[in-house]
Design a protein around this motif. Structure first.
Motif, PDB file in Angstrom:
ATOM      1  N   LEU A 150      11.221  15.844 -74.665  1.00 58.88           N
ATOM      2  CA  LEU A 150      11.493  15.281 -75.993  1.00 58.88           C
ATOM      3  C   LEU A 150      12.053  16.324 -76.956  1.00 58.88           C
ATOM      4  O   LEU A 150      12.558  15.970 -78.024  1.00 58.88           O
ATOM      5  CB  LEU A 150      10.212  14.681 -76.581  1.00 58.88           C
ATOM      6  CG  LEU A 150       9.751  13.355 -75.981  1.00 58.88           C
ATOM      7  CD1 LEU A 150       8.364  12.984 -76.508  1.00 58.88           C
ATOM      8  CD2 LEU A 150      10.752  12.237 -76.296  1.00 58.88           C
ATOM      9  N   HIS A 151      11.950  17.597 -76.578  1.00 58.50           N
ATOM     10  CA  HIS A 151      12.429  18.660 -77.454  1.00 58.50           C
ATOM     11  C   HIS A 151      13.947  18.802 -77.279  1.00 58.50           C
ATOM     12  O   HIS A 151      14.425  18.979 -76.157  1.00 58.50           O
ATOM     13  CB  HIS A 151      11.733  19.980 -77.100  1.00 58.50           C
ATOM     14  CG  HIS A 151      11.977  21.073 -78.084  1.00 58.50           C
ATOM     15  ND1 HIS A 151      13.139  21.804 -78.100  1.00 58.50           N
ATOM     16  CD2 HIS A 151      11.207  21.555 -79.105  1.00 58.50           C
ATOM     17  CE1 HIS A 151      13.079  22.708 -79.066  1.00 58.50           C
ATOM     18  NE2 HIS A 151      11.921  22.574 -79.688  1.00 58.50           N
ATOM     19  N   PRO A 152      14.734  18.733 -78.361  1.00 63.53           N
ATOM     20  CA  PRO A 152      16.197  18.698 -78.206  1.00 63.53           C
ATOM     21  C   PRO A 152      16.784  19.926 -77.520  1.00 63.53           C
ATOM     22  O   PRO A 152      17.688  19.794 -76.679  1.00 63.53           O
ATOM     23  CB  PRO A 152      16.711  18.561 -79.648  1.00 63.53           C
ATOM     24  CG  PRO A 152      15.568  18.993 -80.522  1.00 63.53           C
ATOM     25  CD  PRO A 152      14.327  18.622 -79.770  1.00 63.53           C
ATOM     26  N   SER A 153      16.291  21.117 -77.842  1.00 65.30           N
ATOM     27  CA  SER A 153      16.852  22.327 -77.221  1.00 65.30           C
ATOM     28  C   SER A 153      16.322  22.520 -75.807  1.00 65.30           C
ATOM     29  O   SER A 153      17.088  22.829 -74.885  1.00 65.30           O
ATOM     30  CB  SER A 153      16.522  23.559 -78.071  1.00 65.30           C
ATOM     31  OG  SER A 153      17.118  23.465 -79.340  1.00 65.30           O
ATOM     32  N   ALA A 154      15.017  22.358 -75.617  1.00 61.71           N
ATOM     33  CA  ALA A 154      14.419  22.569 -74.297  1.00 61.71           C
ATOM     34  C   ALA A 154      15.020  21.608 -73.269  1.00 61.71           C
ATOM     35  O   ALA A 154      15.367  22.015 -72.151  1.00 61.71           O
ATOM     36  CB  ALA A 154      12.911  22.390 -74.371  1.00 61.71           C
ATOM     37  N   SER A 155      15.152  20.344 -73.633  1.00 58.87           N
ATOM     38  CA  SER A 155      15.709  19.366 -72.696  1.00 58.87           C
ATOM     39  C   SER A 155      17.169  19.677 -72.389  1.00 58.87           C
ATOM     40  O   SER A 155      17.640  19.475 -71.264  1.00 58.87           O
ATOM     41  CB  SER A 155      15.573  17.949 -73.258  1.00 58.87           C
ATOM     42  OG  SER A 155      16.204  17.836 -74.528  1.00 58.87           O
ATOM     43  N   ARG A 196       2.749  21.390 -78.369  1.00 56.31           N
ATOM     44  CA  ARG A 196       3.877  21.926 -79.129  1.00 56.31           C
ATOM     45  C   ARG A 196       4.835  22.692 -78.217  1.00 56.31           C
ATOM     46  O   ARG A 196       4.414  23.441 -77.341  1.00 56.31           O
ATOM     47  CB  ARG A 196       3.357  22.865 -80.217  1.00 56.31           C
ATOM     48  CG  ARG A 196       4.428  23.557 -81.046  1.00 56.31           C
ATOM     49  CD  ARG A 196       3.796  24.480 -82.062  1.00 56.31           C
ATOM     50  NE  ARG A 196       4.786  25.237 -82.809  1.00 56.31           N
ATOM     51  CZ  ARG A 196       4.501  26.123 -83.758  1.00 56.31           C
ATOM     52  NH1 ARG A 196       3.232  26.372 -84.069  1.00 56.31           N
ATOM     53  NH2 ARG A 196       5.458  26.776 -84.391  1.00 56.31           N
ATOM     54  N   VAL A 197       6.134  22.504 -78.443  1.00 52.45           N
ATOM     55  CA  VAL A 197       7.181  23.168 -77.671  1.00 52.45           C
ATOM     56  C   VAL A 197       8.068  23.958 -78.626  1.00 52.45           C
ATOM     57  O   VAL A 197       8.485  23.444 -79.670  1.00 52.45           O
ATOM     58  CB  VAL A 197       8.039  22.141 -76.904  1.00 52.45           C
ATOM     59  CG1 VAL A 197       9.176  22.847 -76.145  1.00 52.45           C
ATOM     60  CG2 VAL A 197       7.191  21.327 -75.951  1.00 52.45           C
ATOM     61  N   GLU A 198       8.338  25.207 -78.276  1.00 51.83           N
ATOM     62  CA  GLU A 198       9.277  26.030 -79.045  1.00 51.83           C
ATOM     63  C   GLU A 198      10.186  26.774 -78.069  1.00 51.83           C
ATOM     64  O   GLU A 198       9.778  27.124 -76.959  1.00 51.83           O
ATOM     65  CB  GLU A 198       8.540  27.055 -79.918  1.00 51.83           C
ATOM     66  CG  GLU A 198       7.644  26.445 -80.989  1.00 51.83           C
ATOM     67  CD  GLU A 198       8.383  25.758 -82.117  1.00 51.83           C
ATOM     68  OE1 GLU A 198       9.633  25.884 -82.170  1.00 51.83           O
ATOM     69  OE2 GLU A 198       7.730  25.085 -82.935  1.00 51.83           O
ATOM     70  N   CYS A 199      11.423  27.014 -78.489  1.00 51.49           N
ATOM     71  CA  CYS A 199      12.376  27.773 -77.689  1.00 51.49           C
ATOM     72  C   CYS A 199      12.682  29.098 -78.376  1.00 51.49           C
ATOM     73  O   CYS A 199      12.908  29.136 -79.592  1.00 51.49           O
ATOM     74  CB  CYS A 199      13.671  26.988 -77.494  1.00 51.49           C
ATOM     75  SG  CYS A 199      13.479  25.501 -76.506  1.00 51.49           S
TER      76      CYS A 199
END
Length: 249
Positions: free
Chosen positions: A118-123, A220-223
């Motif tokens: 669901l994370h725009p950058s990670a996906s 939580r997801v962070e890049c």
């Protein structure tokens, strides 16, 4: 092993090549050289991380490597009776090469994977490239053979080398501490150097990205990317430790 990029090496085989230098080996060496020769037992946190990686990056083969048993016998410790040890040993033998994980762990892994997608950058990072490849090359200065197993490498000479991390906290301050504690800058330098030597890619054509995923709700997801100064420090550590390894040998 000959130098090259290998696409079908199992994790078990990769870790059996103990005479080839890896980032985890250098991490032990950096404490005191004798530590490098002590076998590293897999902790529950390490097994969880490995299962998470497999589910996200190699989903088709997840249930060829892991199993969710109906029951778990008591895991023995230093105070366990021989009977407890025998029961647990027989149970593991029945599972063969399959690694047991609990249903709760699998539910958490699925929720973490969903958060990543669901994370725009990670996906976006996960849309391209090849997962769990093995890089083998020889360091020119020391003559030592090195290996790396990036979570994902680009399909060509340009793109993102990706590392997926499960963590207790993905906020920038806490994750910066993890980067220092666990040698992520050194790891980035090793991956970039190995990939570059084997493909001809230049550092400036590549991005080393970390996807940090928390292991508790809301997952939580962070890049993050490694800054050039920190990457240079990691490269220096990589080659400093290679020189120590050469002297020890």
């Amino acid at each position: 092993m000959d130098s090259g990029i290998y696409y079908n090496v199992s994790s078990k085989d990769y870790h059996s090549w103990t005479d080839i230098i890896s980032n985890s080996y250098l991490g032990r060496l950096s404490k005191v050289p004798a530590c490098a020769k002590i076998p590293q037992e897999e902790t529950e946190a390490m097994k969880f991380g490995r299962a998470f990686h497999c589910y996200v990056l190699e989903n088709d083969s997840f249930f060829q490597q892991f199993i969710v048993p109906d029951t778990f016998p008591t895991k023995p410790n230093s105070r366990s009776t021989q009977k407890t040890k025998d029961i647990y040993g027989a149970w593991l033998k029945e599972l063969g090469d399959l690694q047991p994980i609990t249903q709760d762990d699998l539910d958490t892994i699925i929720a973490m994977r969903d958060a990543v997608m669901l994370h725009p950058s990670a996906s976006k990072f996960l849309e391209e490239g090849v997962s769990e490849t093995t890089l083998i090359w020889t360091d020119e200065e020391t003559g030592l053979q090195c290996k790396a197993r990036p979570d994902r490498i680009p399909s060509g000479n340009k793109g993102v080398i990706l590392d997926l991390k499960s963590t207790n906290s993905a906020d920038d301050y806490s994750f910066q501490s993890d980067c220092v504690k666990y040698g992520y800058a050194r790891e980035a330098a090793i991956y970039l150097e190995g990939f570059g030597k084997l493909t001809g890619a230049l550092y400036q054509d590549l991005i080393f990205a970390l996807i940090a995923v928390e292991k508790t709700e809301p997952y939580r997801v962070e890049c993050y990317t490694i800054e050039s100064d920190f990457l240079q420090w990691g490269w220096g550590e990589f080659h400093r430790l290679l020189q120590i390894e050469k002297e020890c040998r």
